[in-house]
Design an enzyme around this catalytic site. Structure first.
Site, PDB file in Angstrom:
ATOM      1  N   GLU A 279      10.877 -51.111-161.022  1.00  0.00           N
ATOM      2  CA  GLU A 279      12.339 -51.214-161.010  1.00  0.00           C
ATOM      3  C   GLU A 279      12.911 -51.148-162.422  1.00  0.00           C
ATOM      4  O   GLU A 279      13.963 -50.536-162.652  1.00  0.00           O
ATOM      5  CB  GLU A 279      12.759 -52.521-160.328  1.00  0.00           C
ATOM      6  CG  GLU A 279      14.214 -52.546-159.893  1.00  0.00           C
ATOM      7  CD  GLU A 279      14.445 -53.541-158.774  1.00  0.00           C
ATOM      8  OE1 GLU A 279      14.511 -53.114-157.601  1.00  0.00           O
ATOM      9  OE2 GLU A 279      14.545 -54.743-159.072  1.00  0.00           O
ATOM     10  N   GLU A 282      12.811 -47.554-163.523  1.00  0.00           N
ATOM     11  CA  GLU A 282      13.896 -46.815-162.881  1.00  0.00           C
ATOM     12  C   GLU A 282      15.237 -47.144-163.540  1.00  0.00           C
ATOM     13  O   GLU A 282      16.067 -46.255-163.772  1.00  0.00           O
ATOM     14  CB  GLU A 282      13.951 -47.158-161.390  1.00  0.00           C
ATOM     15  CG  GLU A 282      15.060 -46.432-160.643  1.00  0.00           C
ATOM     16  CD  GLU A 282      15.179 -46.844-159.186  1.00  0.00           C
ATOM     17  OE1 GLU A 282      16.077 -46.317-158.502  1.00  0.00           O
ATOM     18  OE2 GLU A 282      14.380 -47.699-158.731  1.00  0.00           O
ATOM     19  N   CYS A 299      14.992 -55.536-152.888  1.00  0.00           N
ATOM     20  CA  CYS A 299      13.976 -56.454-152.355  1.00  0.00           C
ATOM     21  C   CYS A 299      14.357 -57.034-151.002  1.00  0.00           C
ATOM     22  O   CYS A 299      13.489 -57.395-150.215  1.00  0.00           O
ATOM     23  CB  CYS A 299      13.745 -57.607-153.335  1.00  0.00           C
ATOM     24  SG  CYS A 299      13.087 -57.075-154.920  1.00  0.00           S
ATOM     25  N   SER A 319      18.051 -49.249-155.626  1.00  0.00           N
ATOM     26  CA  SER A 319      16.785 -48.882-156.251  1.00  0.00           C
ATOM     27  C   SER A 319      15.850 -48.246-155.230  1.00  0.00           C
ATOM     28  O   SER A 319      15.810 -48.643-154.062  1.00  0.00           O
ATOM     29  CB  SER A 319      16.126 -50.126-156.846  1.00  0.00           C
ATOM     30  OG  SER A 319      14.786 -49.869-157.205  1.00  0.00           O
ATOM     31  N   LYS A 358      12.215 -59.524-142.746  1.00  0.00           N
ATOM     32  CA  LYS A 358      10.956 -58.863-143.098  1.00  0.00           C
ATOM     33  C   LYS A 358      10.245 -58.342-141.851  1.00  0.00           C
ATOM     34  O   LYS A 358       9.488 -57.369-141.922  1.00  0.00           O
ATOM     35  CB  LYS A 358      10.051 -59.826-143.867  1.00  0.00           C
ATOM     36  CG  LYS A 358      10.525 -60.132-145.282  1.00  0.00           C
ATOM     37  CD  LYS A 358      10.446 -58.907-146.164  1.00  0.00           C
ATOM     38  CE  LYS A 358      10.906 -59.191-147.584  1.00  0.00           C
ATOM     39  NZ  LYS A 358      10.895 -57.973-148.424  1.00  0.00           N
ATOM     40  N   GLU A 361      11.859 -55.086-141.466  1.00  0.00           N
ATOM     41  CA  GLU A 361      11.427 -54.162-142.516  1.00  0.00           C
ATOM     42  C   GLU A 361      10.039 -53.594-142.225  1.00  0.00           C
ATOM     43  O   GLU A 361       9.791 -52.391-142.404  1.00  0.00           O
ATOM     44  CB  GLU A 361      11.419 -54.879-143.864  1.00  0.00           C
ATOM     45  CG  GLU A 361      11.023 -53.984-145.027  1.00  0.00           C
ATOM     46  CD  GLU A 361      10.943 -54.731-146.349  1.00  0.00           C
ATOM     47  OE1 GLU A 361      11.392 -54.184-147.361  1.00  0.00           O
ATOM     48  OE2 GLU A 361      10.420 -55.867-146.360  1.00  0.00           O
ATOM     49  N   GLU A 366       9.751 -45.786-142.575  1.00  0.00           N
ATOM     50  CA  GLU A 366       9.474 -45.430-143.973  1.00  0.00           C
ATOM     51  C   GLU A 366       8.218 -46.117-144.509  1.00  0.00           C
ATOM     52  O   GLU A 366       7.640 -45.670-145.504  1.00  0.00           O
ATOM     53  CB  GLU A 366      10.653 -45.813-144.877  1.00  0.00           C
ATOM     54  CG  GLU A 366      11.941 -45.083-144.571  1.00  0.00           C
ATOM     55  CD  GLU A 366      12.845 -45.850-143.634  1.00  0.00           C
ATOM     56  OE1 GLU A 366      14.066 -45.642-143.700  1.00  0.00           O
ATOM     57  OE2 GLU A 366      12.333 -46.668-142.836  1.00  0.00           O
ATOM     58  N   CYS A 503      15.642 -66.317-151.248  1.00  0.00           N
ATOM     59  CA  CYS A 503      14.562 -66.416-150.262  1.00  0.00           C
ATOM     60  C   CYS A 503      14.192 -67.855-149.925  1.00  0.00           C
ATOM     61  O   CYS A 503      13.698 -68.120-148.828  1.00  0.00           O
ATOM     62  CB  CYS A 503      13.322 -65.678-150.759  1.00  0.00           C
ATOM     63  SG  CYS A 503      13.606 -63.923-151.070  1.00  0.00           S
TER      64      CYS A 503
END
Length: 568
Positions: A279, A282, A299, A319, A358, A361, A366, A503
């Site tokens: 990151e 980038e 994230c 990102s 999560k 996710e 992907e 989190c």
């Protein structure tokens, strides 16, 4: 703010700034029952369990009363006891009562209060229809038959997350909480943050339970079961076993997982260090090219989902880095492919996460390779607590065992990913040119840490002053996006966490209000303070990986490009 003295059950109680009588009652050490009161939300005043009686015999809800100097109230009279028992009986009469098999059994406020107030018999028939359960979400399950209409989920979704997915529908005895037009959750723009499940006092909204899947894989001799443990999990898991919030229990958790049959246990901190490396590179590249800015962190999967559904024009700003969980998983599956072929076993990867999103996710297309997910299963902190209890393990008495190498090494920069501001601080440590101890302390005290919902700091990088924003709570992120779109604010880097406090306050964690979440955050900062390595680029295992096995393949393994679902 009002100040004065109240008299509660004959006890003289000073108050100073408490927003309602209920807060003063609890300050006096009285456990006042409530269903619809959630201190971080607006006052609703619907359940009437918190009623009190004044000296004239008037009954009113303490959550919606302002404290006044000289006020005299009683919290426990014969009238109030009868009143509360009647409310509980009426709630139970229109409530599915399969308590012993309910996901919330033992952790249900209705069950607790019915026991506390001695409600053993329900005289009224349930005339409500039987509603279909909604299993369509990858993260949560909705059972309207267990809803007590407290409205907590409605207000959490609207006031904390700004989504308004749930609301009241119909009237009278037909009143129900559901998405608009009674759609399935999967048919809405639900981001799977799970905060509705965290706020729900009964089993009406629960986290999708996947414990059975985990046990089946652990018992399968043909599977190599490999775990990763997220930063925020370590400072919350011990709460269920008598440890204080914020105590770092990762070593005990590793021992427990090994006793339960895990083959290998690693630390998501390794993936977080990878994320910082990628990151920050980038970000520096965007600085050279002149944008697009701001660059948003990636994230938090609930945040990414929100942008995809509601603000797709900002997708170019997110990102391309995968989350630490997915980076770690991609590397693990890549590196273990040869090992699987050699010994004839299949690596099954389980991630222990503080976050319900999560689960969503991990199921995204992907994050699949050769048709198989990189993360096979996500368990929340609550689920792993249940598994430890099922195993009969005395968690607090365990001798600790460290996560295994090579993926068990993480830095201080990685462990603070678990709290708001942690990702931005870790990236800042990487991109600033001066790496001295004083600079790291300057970043720490720049305002990047804290509990304010939107924080803005300016840090020097080369000849440029970088504007960095940190925001937690999706409704606050929406306000910040509005300001950015309107040109009222400019930032180079923005860290977004959907859940308040980050989190550590994820919906998969044990239930806790802000003071407990802050203790968890402090536990992560303590882990950072005691870490031998503070910056991600100093992690030798990460450097060895980037310069060796995955050199030239980092974009393939560690990056992803999100796009609007309609264009996917």
């Amino acid at each position: 703010m009002a100040k004065g003295i109240m008299y509660i059950d004959g006890q003289r109680v000073p108050f100073d700034g408490e927003k309602n009588v209920l807060a003063v009652i609890r300050k006096a050490g009285i456990d006042m029952p409530t269903f619809c009161y959630y201190s971080e939300l607006s006052v609703y005043g619907a359940c009437r369990m918190c009623v009190v009686e004044d000296e004239k015999g008037k009954i009113d809800a303490s959550c919606s009363m302002e404290p006044r100097d000289g006020m005299v109230i009683r919290t426990n009279t014969a009238r109030l006891l009868k009143h509360r028992r009647m409310i509980l009986e009426l709630m139970l009469s229109s409530h599915c009562r399969d308590c012993t098999t309910c996901e919330k059994s033992g952790n249900c406020r209705l069950q607790d209060l019915a026991l506390r107030f001695g409600v053993r018999h329900v005289r009224f028939q349930d005339t409500r229809p039987v509603y279909e359960k909604d299993h369509s979400s990858p993260a949560i399950v909705r059972d309207p038959n267990k809803c007590i209409l407290c409205g907590d989920c409605v207000r959490v979704c609207e006031e904390m997350q700004g989504m308004s997915i749930l609301n009241f529908a119909h009237r009278g005895s037909d009143l129900v909480v559901c998405p608009a037009f009674d759609r399935k959750l999967s048919e809405t723009n639900c981001i799977s943050c799970g905060q509705c499940a965290a706020a729900c006092p009964t089993g009406a909204i629960t986290i999708r339970d996947e414990i059975g899947k985990a046990w089946r894989e652990l018992y399968d001799p043909k599977k190599r079961v490999v775990f990763q443990i997220a930063p925020a999990v370590r400072v919350a898991v011990g709460e269920a076993f008598g440890l204080e919030p914020g105590v770092n229990a990762i070593d005990k958790l590793v021992s427990a997982l090994k006793m339960m049959g895990a083959d290998e246990v690693y630390d998501t901190n390794f993936g977080a260090d990878l994320t910082v490396m990628e990151e920050s590179e980038e970000f520096l590249e965007r600085l050279k090219k002149g944008g697009p800015f701001p660059m948003f962190t990636s994230c938090c999967p609930a945040w990414v989902k929100y942008v995809e559904e509601e603000r797709p024009h900002f997708l170019k700003n997110i990102s391309t880095c995968k989350s630490p969980m997915e980076m770690f998983a991609a590397v693990l599956k890549d590196q273990y492919a040869k090992k699987d072929a050699e010994d004839g076993r299949t690596t099954y990867h389980i991630a222990i996460m503080p976050c319900t999103a999560k689960k969503m996710e991990a199921k995204r297309p992907e994050f699949r390779h050769d048709g198989k997910p990189d993360v096979d299963l996500v368990l929340t902190t609550q689920e792993i607590i249940t598994m430890i209890k099922e195993s009969g393990i005395r968690f607090a008495e365990l001798e600790g065992e460290s996560p295994e190498m090579p993926f068990g090494m993480g830095t201080g920069a990685a462990v603070i990913f678990g709290t708001t501001g942690g990702v931005a601080e870790a990236v800042a440590r990487r991109v600033v040119e001066d790496k001295s101890r004083n600079t790291l302390q300057a970043i720490q005290f720049s305002g990047i840490r804290g509990s304010e919902t939107i924080r803005a700091v300016t840090l020097p990088v080369g000849d440029r002053a970088l504007r960095i924003a940190v925001v937690h709570g999706l409704v606050n992120a929406q306000k910040l996006l509005d300001d950015i779109e309107a040109g009222r604010e400019y930032f180079d880097l923005v860290e977004v966490m959907t859940c308040k406090t980050g989190c550590v306050g994820g919906a998969g964690q044990p239930y806790g209000l802000n003071p407990i979440k802050r203790q968890r955050a402090e536990g992560l900062y303590e882990a950072d303070r005691t870490a031998l390595i503070k910056r991600s680029e100093r992690n030798p295992m990460v450097q060895r990986l980037l310069e060796g096995p995955i050199k030239g393949r980092t974009h393939e393994l560690l990056h992803v490009h999100y796009q609007h679902p309609d264009k996917a």
